[in-house]
Write an enzyme that holds these catalytic residues in place. Structure first.
Site, mmCIF file in Angstrom:
data_model
loop_
_atom_site.group_PDB
_atom_site.id
_atom_site.type_symbol
_atom_site.label_atom_id
_atom_site.label_comp_id
_atom_site.label_asym_id
_atom_site.label_seq_id
_atom_site.Cartn_x
_atom_site.Cartn_y
_atom_site.Cartn_z
ATOM 1 N N LYS A 11 -8.318 -0.211 16.314
ATOM 2 C CA LYS A 11 -7.241 0.981 16.250
ATOM 3 C C LYS A 11 -7.994 2.324 16.462
ATOM 4 O O LYS A 11 -9.204 2.356 16.528
ATOM 5 C CB LYS A 11 -6.814 0.953 14.882
ATOM 6 N N TYR A 51 5.573 -1.926 17.353
ATOM 7 C CA TYR A 51 5.928 -1.863 15.776
ATOM 8 C C TYR A 51 7.424 -1.931 15.349
ATOM 9 O O TYR A 51 7.808 -1.324 14.268
ATOM 10 C CB TYR A 51 5.153 -0.600 15.198
ATOM 11 N N ASN A 114 -6.386 1.955 9.472
ATOM 12 C CA ASN A 114 -7.103 0.784 8.702
ATOM 13 C C ASN A 114 -7.945 -0.151 9.912
ATOM 14 O O ASN A 114 -8.107 -1.438 9.597
ATOM 15 C CB ASN A 114 -6.443 -0.172 7.858
ATOM 16 N N HIS A 117 -5.676 -4.460 13.690
ATOM 17 C CA HIS A 117 -4.281 -5.057 13.470
ATOM 18 C C HIS A 117 -4.642 -6.565 13.698
ATOM 19 O O HIS A 117 -5.430 -6.875 14.661
ATOM 20 C CB HIS A 117 -3.458 -4.645 14.693
ATOM 21 N N GLU A 128 3.112 -10.891 20.799
ATOM 22 C CA GLU A 128 2.156 -9.871 20.678
ATOM 23 C C GLU A 128 1.244 -10.003 21.973
ATOM 24 O O GLU A 128 0.827 -8.923 22.667
ATOM 25 C CB GLU A 128 1.360 -9.663 19.514
HETATM 26 N N1 UDP Z 1 0.823 1.062 7.396
HETATM 27 C C1 UDP Z 1 1.132 2.247 6.789
HETATM 28 N N2 UDP Z 1 1.348 2.495 5.493
HETATM 29 C C2 UDP Z 1 1.840 1.643 4.791
HETATM 30 C C3 UDP Z 1 2.064 0.231 5.236
HETATM 31 C C4 UDP Z 1 1.339 -0.017 6.629
HETATM 32 O O1 UDP Z 1 0.669 3.489 7.541
HETATM 33 O O2 UDP Z 1 2.397 1.723 3.764
HETATM 34 C C5 UDP Z 1 0.603 0.903 8.786
HETATM 35 C C6 UDP Z 1 -0.991 0.084 8.615
HETATM 36 O O3 UDP Z 1 -1.654 0.659 9.666
HETATM 37 C C7 UDP Z 1 -0.846 -1.147 8.837
HETATM 38 C C8 UDP Z 1 0.560 -1.007 9.719
HETATM 39 O O4 UDP Z 1 1.297 -0.151 9.176
HETATM 40 O O5 UDP Z 1 -1.731 -1.947 9.359
HETATM 41 C C9 UDP Z 1 1.270 -2.442 9.927
HETATM 42 O O6 UDP Z 1 1.767 -2.810 8.418
HETATM 43 P P1 UDP Z 1 1.743 -4.293 8.133
HETATM 44 O O7 UDP Z 1 2.525 -4.163 6.640
HETATM 45 O O8 UDP Z 1 2.282 -5.277 9.005
HETATM 46 O O9 UDP Z 1 0.265 -4.625 7.637
HETATM 47 P P2 UDP Z 1 -0.864 -5.252 8.390
HETATM 48 O O10 UDP Z 1 -0.311 -6.632 8.782
HETATM 49 O O11 UDP Z 1 -1.432 -4.479 9.451
HETATM 50 O O12 UDP Z 1 -1.897 -5.816 7.441
#
Ligand code: UDP
Length: 140
Positions: A11, A51, A114, A117, A128
């Site tokens: 990212k 997304y 974070n 992905h 994807e």
């Molecule tokens: N995210 C965020 N706030 C939240 C939860 C998720 O900004 O409260 C963002 C974060 O970058 C995350 C992405 O949205 O990686 C997708 O969320 P998901 O729950 O799918 O988490 P992941 O599969 O990436 O761990």
């Protein structure tokens, strides 16, 4: 389980800090092989489409802005049990909850920024991968 594939994004927070190699090394050390890779600047349309499942979530607009704020590296990773293997080395979504030794514990800045992905199922991995790569761009 036989070798299979998953989809990864390094990212913008990670590319900004020049961590593409460091993150990729952690993926490789976890037993994953990069079989396709390209550095792109995601368009707003791409980020919104990628997304789309999160469209109704309160963090959606911020997430799209973040994912289009700088370059990302999209990758196809191959390895035994690739989806789980990648999720394990990534760590929890919120780096505060991520285990020691994971990518997010080591490098993530926040729950949003974070660093990586990773697909959460084989079905989503296939979708994807197809979103960003043509079959001939993947060289196993
Ligand atoms: N995210 C965020 N706030 C939240 C939860 C998720 O900004 O409260 C963002 C974060 O970058 C995350 C992405 O949205 O990686 C997708 O969320 P998901 O729950 O799918 O988490 P992941 O599969 O990436 O761990």
């Amino acid at each position: 389980m036989a070798a299979n594939r998953t989809f990864s994004i390094i990212k913008p927070d990670a590319t900004r800090r020049n961590l593409t190699g460091a993150v990729t090394k952690m993926l490789e050390d976890a037993g994953l092989r990069v079989v396709a890779s390209k550095r792109i600047k995601m368009t707003r349309e791409q980020a919104e489409g990628f997304y789309a499942v999160h469209k109704e979530r309160p963090f959606f607009d911020d997430l799209v802005a973040f994912m289009t704020s700088g370059p990302v590296v999209v990758q196809v990773l191959e390895g035994e049990d690739a989806v789980k293997r990648n999720r394990d080395i990534m760590g929890a979504t919120n780096p505060e909850n991520a285990e020691e030794g994971t990518i997010r514990k080591t490098y993530a800045e926040s729950i949003e920024a974070n660093s990586v992905h990773g697909s959460d199922s084989d079905e989503n991995a296939a979708t994807e991968i197809a979103f960003f790569f043509k079959p001939e761009e993947i060289v196993g």
